[in-house]
Scaffold this motif. Structure first.
Motif, PDB file in Angstrom:
ATOM      1  N   ALA A   1      -7.629  -3.041   2.297  1.00 60.37           N
ATOM      2  CA  ALA A   1      -7.767  -3.987   1.218  1.00 60.37           C
ATOM      3  C   ALA A   1      -8.278  -3.284  -0.195  1.00 60.37           C
ATOM      4  CB  ALA A   1      -8.546  -5.233   1.352  1.00 60.37           C
ATOM      5  N   HIS A   2      -9.065  -2.204  -0.105  1.00 58.99           N
ATOM      6  CA  HIS A   2      -9.577  -1.502  -1.125  1.00 58.99           C
ATOM      7  C   HIS A   2      -9.084  -0.519  -1.563  1.00 58.99           C
ATOM      8  CE1 HIS A   2     -13.143  -4.708  -1.296  1.00 58.99           C
ATOM      9  NE2 HIS A   2     -13.028  -4.448   0.008  1.00 58.99           N
ATOM     10  N   ASP A   3      -8.005  -0.036  -1.051  1.00 65.63           N
ATOM     11  CA  ASP A   3      -7.292   1.265  -1.448  1.00 65.63           C
ATOM     12  C   ASP A   3      -6.712   1.234  -2.907  1.00 65.63           C
ATOM     13  OD1 ASP A   3      -8.113   2.465   0.842  1.00 65.63           O
ATOM     14  OD2 ASP A   3      -5.975   3.322   1.362  1.00 65.63           O
ATOM     15  N   SER A   4      -7.082   2.221  -3.727  1.00 70.76           N
ATOM     16  CA  SER A   4      -6.420   2.013  -4.935  1.00 70.76           C
ATOM     17  C   SER A   4      -4.967   2.274  -5.090  1.00 70.76           C
ATOM     18  CB  SER A   4      -7.301   2.971  -5.833  1.00 70.76           C
ATOM     19  OG  SER A   4      -7.300   4.235  -5.576  1.00 70.76           O
ATOM     20  N   THR A   5      -4.526   3.100  -4.281  1.00 68.49           N
ATOM     21  CA  THR A   5      -3.032   3.490  -4.007  1.00 68.49           C
ATOM     22  C   THR A   5      -2.494   2.581  -2.731  1.00 68.49           C
ATOM     23  OG1 THR A   5      -3.452   5.275  -2.498  1.00 68.49           O
ATOM     24  CG2 THR A   5      -3.482   5.695  -4.773  1.00 68.49           C
ATOM     25  N   GLU A   6      -0.918   2.227  -2.770  1.00 66.33           N
ATOM     26  CA  GLU A   6      -0.318   1.699  -1.881  1.00 66.33           C
ATOM     27  C   GLU A   6      -0.308   2.607  -0.707  1.00 66.33           C
ATOM     28  OE1 GLU A   6       3.631  -0.697  -1.669  1.00 66.33           O
ATOM     29  OE2 GLU A   6       2.319  -1.412  -3.290  1.00 66.33           O
ATOM     30  N   GLN A   7      -0.186   1.902   0.472  1.00 68.65           N
ATOM     31  CA  GLN A   7      -0.136   2.553   1.782  1.00 68.65           C
ATOM     32  C   GLN A   7       0.779   1.833   2.745  1.00 68.65           C
ATOM     33  OE1 GLN A   7      -3.307   2.316   5.066  1.00 68.65           O
ATOM     34  NE2 GLN A   7      -4.366   3.263   3.217  1.00 68.65           N
ATOM     35  N   PHE A   8       1.693   2.305   3.430  1.00 68.35           N
ATOM     36  CA  PHE A   8       2.360   1.585   4.337  1.00 68.35           C
ATOM     37  C   PHE A   8       2.321   2.104   5.903  1.00 68.35           C
ATOM     38  CE2 PHE A   8       6.530   1.497   6.857  1.00 68.35           C
ATOM     39  CZ  PHE A   8       6.619   0.102   6.979  1.00 68.35           C
ATOM     40  N   ARG A   9       1.665   1.031   6.911  1.00 73.18           N
ATOM     41  CA  ARG A   9       1.432   1.563   7.982  1.00 73.18           C
ATOM     42  C   ARG A   9       2.178   0.784   9.030  1.00 73.18           C
ATOM     43  NH1 ARG A   9      -4.262   2.228   7.090  1.00 73.18           N
ATOM     44  NH2 ARG A   9      -4.440   2.718   9.548  1.00 73.18           N
ATOM     45  N   VAL A  10       2.369   1.464  10.217  1.00 74.34           N
ATOM     46  CA  VAL A  10       2.868   0.635  11.413  1.00 74.34           C
ATOM     47  C   VAL A  10       2.001   0.609  12.512  1.00 74.34           C
ATOM     48  CG1 VAL A  10       4.882   0.712  12.916  1.00 74.34           C
ATOM     49  CG2 VAL A  10       4.983   1.387  10.304  1.00 74.34           C
TER      50      VAL A  10
ATOM     51  N   ILE B   1       2.316   7.135   1.727  1.00 78.17           N
ATOM     52  CA  ILE B   1       1.075   6.614   0.726  1.00 78.17           C
ATOM     53  C   ILE B   1       2.033   7.008  -0.599  1.00 78.17           C
ATOM     54  CG2 ILE B   1      -1.194   7.574  -0.146  1.00 78.17           C
ATOM     55  CD1 ILE B   1      -1.581   8.547   2.495  1.00 78.17           C
ATOM     56  N   GLY B   2       1.547   6.088  -1.641  1.00 76.83           N
ATOM     57  CA  GLY B   2       2.153   6.307  -2.499  1.00 76.83           C
ATOM     58  C   GLY B   2       1.294   5.953  -3.950  1.00 76.83           C
ATOM     59  N   THR B   3       1.661   5.309  -4.935  1.00 77.40           N
ATOM     60  CA  THR B   3       1.062   4.997  -6.128  1.00 77.40           C
ATOM     61  C   THR B   3       0.136   3.698  -6.178  1.00 77.40           C
ATOM     62  OG1 THR B   3       3.119   4.094  -7.339  1.00 77.40           O
ATOM     63  CG2 THR B   3       2.819   6.338  -7.281  1.00 77.40           C
ATOM     64  N   VAL B   4      -0.057   3.111  -7.247  1.00 75.46           N
ATOM     65  CA  VAL B   4      -0.540   1.869  -7.360  1.00 75.46           C
ATOM     66  C   VAL B   4       0.146   1.071  -7.392  1.00 75.46           C
ATOM     67  CG1 VAL B   4      -2.602   2.791  -9.064  1.00 75.46           C
ATOM     68  CG2 VAL B   4      -0.372   1.817  -9.997  1.00 75.46           C
ATOM     69  N   ASP B   5       1.496   1.259  -7.124  1.00 74.93           N
ATOM     70  CA  ASP B   5       2.260  -0.081  -6.956  1.00 74.93           C
ATOM     71  C   ASP B   5       3.677   0.208  -5.947  1.00 74.93           C
ATOM     72  OD1 ASP B   5       3.796   1.568  -8.497  1.00 74.93           O
ATOM     73  OD2 ASP B   5       4.317   0.023 -10.073  1.00 74.93           O
ATOM     74  N   GLN B   6       3.552   1.167  -5.341  1.00 79.11           N
ATOM     75  CA  GLN B   6       4.750   1.492  -4.231  1.00 79.11           C
ATOM     76  C   GLN B   6       4.173   2.711  -3.408  1.00 79.11           C
ATOM     77  OE1 GLN B   6       8.553   2.788  -6.423  1.00 79.11           O
ATOM     78  NE2 GLN B   6       7.278   3.966  -7.667  1.00 79.11           N
ATOM     79  N   ALA B   7       5.030   2.566  -2.256  1.00 73.77           N
ATOM     80  CA  ALA B   7       4.744   3.728  -1.173  1.00 73.77           C
ATOM     81  C   ALA B   7       5.993   3.852  -0.232  1.00 73.77           C
ATOM     82  CB  ALA B   7       3.731   3.172  -0.203  1.00 73.77           C
TER      83      ALA B   7
ATOM     84  N   ASN C   1      -0.382  -2.589   1.739  1.00 73.35           N
ATOM     85  CA  ASN C   1      -1.391  -3.015   0.758  1.00 73.35           C
ATOM     86  C   ASN C   1      -0.878  -3.287  -0.788  1.00 73.35           C
ATOM     87  OD1 ASN C   1      -1.699  -0.299   0.665  1.00 73.35           O
ATOM     88  ND2 ASN C   1      -3.385  -0.553  -0.604  1.00 73.35           N
ATOM     89  N   HIS C   2      -1.450  -4.196  -1.418  1.00 73.43           N
ATOM     90  CA  HIS C   2      -1.087  -4.368  -3.015  1.00 73.43           C
ATOM     91  C   HIS C   2      -2.400  -4.165  -3.661  1.00 73.43           C
ATOM     92  CE1 HIS C   2       2.804  -6.853  -2.759  1.00 73.43           C
ATOM     93  NE2 HIS C   2       3.055  -5.775  -2.343  1.00 73.43           N
ATOM     94  N   PRO C   3      -2.536  -2.748  -4.200  1.00 72.74           N
ATOM     95  CA  PRO C   3      -4.071  -2.554  -4.982  1.00 72.74           C
ATOM     96  C   PRO C   3      -4.199  -3.626  -6.202  1.00 72.74           C
ATOM     97  CG  PRO C   3      -2.682  -0.520  -4.582  1.00 72.74           C
ATOM     98  CD  PRO C   3      -1.752  -1.777  -4.143  1.00 72.74           C
ATOM     99  N   SER C   4      -3.068  -4.395  -6.487  1.00 71.18           N
ATOM    100  CA  SER C   4      -3.439  -5.409  -7.603  1.00 71.18           C
ATOM    101  C   SER C   4      -4.236  -6.521  -7.142  1.00 71.18           C
ATOM    102  CB  SER C   4      -2.020  -5.716  -8.246  1.00 71.18           C
ATOM    103  OG  SER C   4      -1.560  -6.779  -7.046  1.00 71.18           O
ATOM    104  N   GLY C   5      -4.354  -6.557  -5.732  1.00 67.17           N
ATOM    105  CA  GLY C   5      -5.017  -7.642  -5.228  1.00 67.17           C
ATOM    106  C   GLY C   5      -4.194  -8.975  -4.929  1.00 67.17           C
ATOM    107  N   ASP C   6      -3.018  -9.277  -5.382  1.00 64.14           N
ATOM    108  CA  ASP C   6      -2.049 -10.156  -5.034  1.00 64.14           C
ATOM    109  C   ASP C   6      -1.241  -9.880  -3.818  1.00 64.14           C
ATOM    110  OD1 ASP C   6      -0.253 -12.212  -4.976  1.00 64.14           O
ATOM    111  OD2 ASP C   6       0.324 -11.884  -7.194  1.00 64.14           O
ATOM    112  N   PRO C   7      -1.326 -10.506  -2.736  1.00 65.20           N
ATOM    113  CA  PRO C   7      -0.450 -10.291  -1.564  1.00 65.20           C
ATOM    114  C   PRO C   7       1.071 -10.483  -1.587  1.00 65.20           C
ATOM    115  CG  PRO C   7      -1.989 -11.993  -0.981  1.00 65.20           C
ATOM    116  CD  PRO C   7      -2.178 -11.700  -2.476  1.00 65.20           C
ATOM    117  N   THR C   8       1.385 -11.396  -2.556  1.00 65.61           N
ATOM    118  CA  THR C   8       2.825 -11.851  -2.796  1.00 65.61           C
ATOM    119  C   THR C   8       3.674 -10.722  -2.638  1.00 65.61           C
ATOM    120  OG1 THR C   8       1.733 -13.892  -4.358  1.00 65.61           O
ATOM    121  CG2 THR C   8       4.249 -13.193  -4.263  1.00 65.61           C
TER     122      THR C   8
END
Length: 229
Positions: free
Chosen positions: A123-132, A149-155, A179-186
Motif C-alpha cells: 500500500a505504501h510503495d511510491s511506485t507501482e508493482q505487480f505481484r502474483v 516494478i514500474g513507475t508511479v502509475d504503471q508496472a 498497487n495504485h500509489p495514488s491511493g485510489d484502488p479503482t
C-alpha cells in the motif's frame, strides 16, 4: 518540538486489557498503541505525545504509520533518526507474520488475511508493482513473487512470464495483485484488459485465476467481488 523532560514513568506496562479469541488486544486504540510502540523503542528519549499526534495526522492510523514507507517515516521522524529503522524492523516482523498466516492452510478461505497482507506489503510503495501469489491444487501458497516494478502509475506485466513461473512451480491457482500509489484502488481499463488476457491464457493451460486485487492506501478492491472475472 521544544524542550522535553523524560518521564521516568513513560514506558507503559505490558498490555493486559481484553483480548479476542485469537489473542489480539481489543481495548487499545491507535493512540495508545503508537505511544506504547514509541516508548518501547525509545524509552525516555522521545516526545511521545507530539510524535503520536504527528504520525496520526500524517498517516491516519497506527497500522498505516507502522507500515509506512521508510522515506515517509524519515520525513516525519527526522529529529529522531534512530526511530525510523526501528519501526522498519517492526514492519518487517509484521510482514513476516502476515506471510506466515497466508501460507497456513487454505489461502482461499482466508480472504481478509490475503487483503491485509497485500495492504501491508504494497500500500505504501511510491511506485507501482505487480505481484502474483502462486497456489497449488490444495489452495496452499507456493510462492509470492513480484513480477513487475514500474513507475508511479504503471508496472510492466508479461503474461508469458507469469505462466512460465506457474509451470515451473506446478501452480494450479493464481492470485494477482498490484498497487495504485495514488491511493485510489479503482481498476483502470488497461488493468481489466490485462487481467482478462492472463485469465484467458491461464485457462488454456489449465490454471485458474482466482482473483486480482488492486491495493490503494488503506483500501483494496477485488476483481472477483466486482464481477470483473
Amino acid at each position: 518540538m521544544g524542550t522535553y523532560a523524560p518521564d521516568p514513568h513513560a514506558l507503559p506496562a505490558p498490555w493486559d486489557g481484553p483480548r479476542d479469541s485469537a489473542g489480539d488486544s481489543t481495548g487499545m486504540d491507535d493512540r495508545a498503541l503508537l505511544r506504547h510502540v514509541l516508548c518501547t523503542l525509545e524509552a525516555g528519549s522521545v516526545d511521545t505525545d507530539t510524535l503520536v499526534d504527528v504520525l496520526l495526522a500524517r498517516f491516519g492510523s497506527a497500522g498505516m504509520a507502522l507500515s509506512a514507507h521508510p522515506n515517509d517515516l524519515d520525513a516525519v521522524l527526522g529529529a529522531y533518526p534512530s526511530l525510523s529503522p526501528m519501526i522498519a524492523t517492526v514492519r518487517e516482523a509484521a510482514l513476516r507474520l502476515h506471510r506466515a498466516y497466508v501460507r497456513q492452510g487454505d489461502a482461499l478461505s482466508g480472504h481478509q488475511r490475503v487483503v491485509d497482507y497485500l495492504q501491508a506489503v504494497m500500500a505504501h510503495d511510491s511506485t507501482e508493482q505487480f505481484r502474483v501469489l502462486f497456489l497449488d491444487g490444495e489452495h496452499r501458497l507456493i510462492e509470492d513473487r513480484i513480477m513487475g516494478i514500474g513507475t508511479v502509475d504503471q508496472a510492466p506485466v508479461y503474461p508469458r512470464e507469469v505462466m512460465r513461473r506457474a509451470l515451473d512451480l506446478d501452480a494450479r491457482i493464481l492470485i494477482l495483485a498490484h498497487n495504485h500509489p495514488s491511493g485510489d484502488p479503482t481498476p483502470s481499463a488497461p488493468d481489466i484488459q490485462m487481467t482478462l488476457h492472463i485469465q484467458q491464457v491461464a485457462s488454456v493451460m489449465g490454471i485458474h485465476l482466482h482473483d486480482h486485487f488492486v491495493v490503494g492506501n488503506g483500501r483494496s478492491i477485488s476483481f472477483r467481488k466486482m464481477g470483473l472475472i
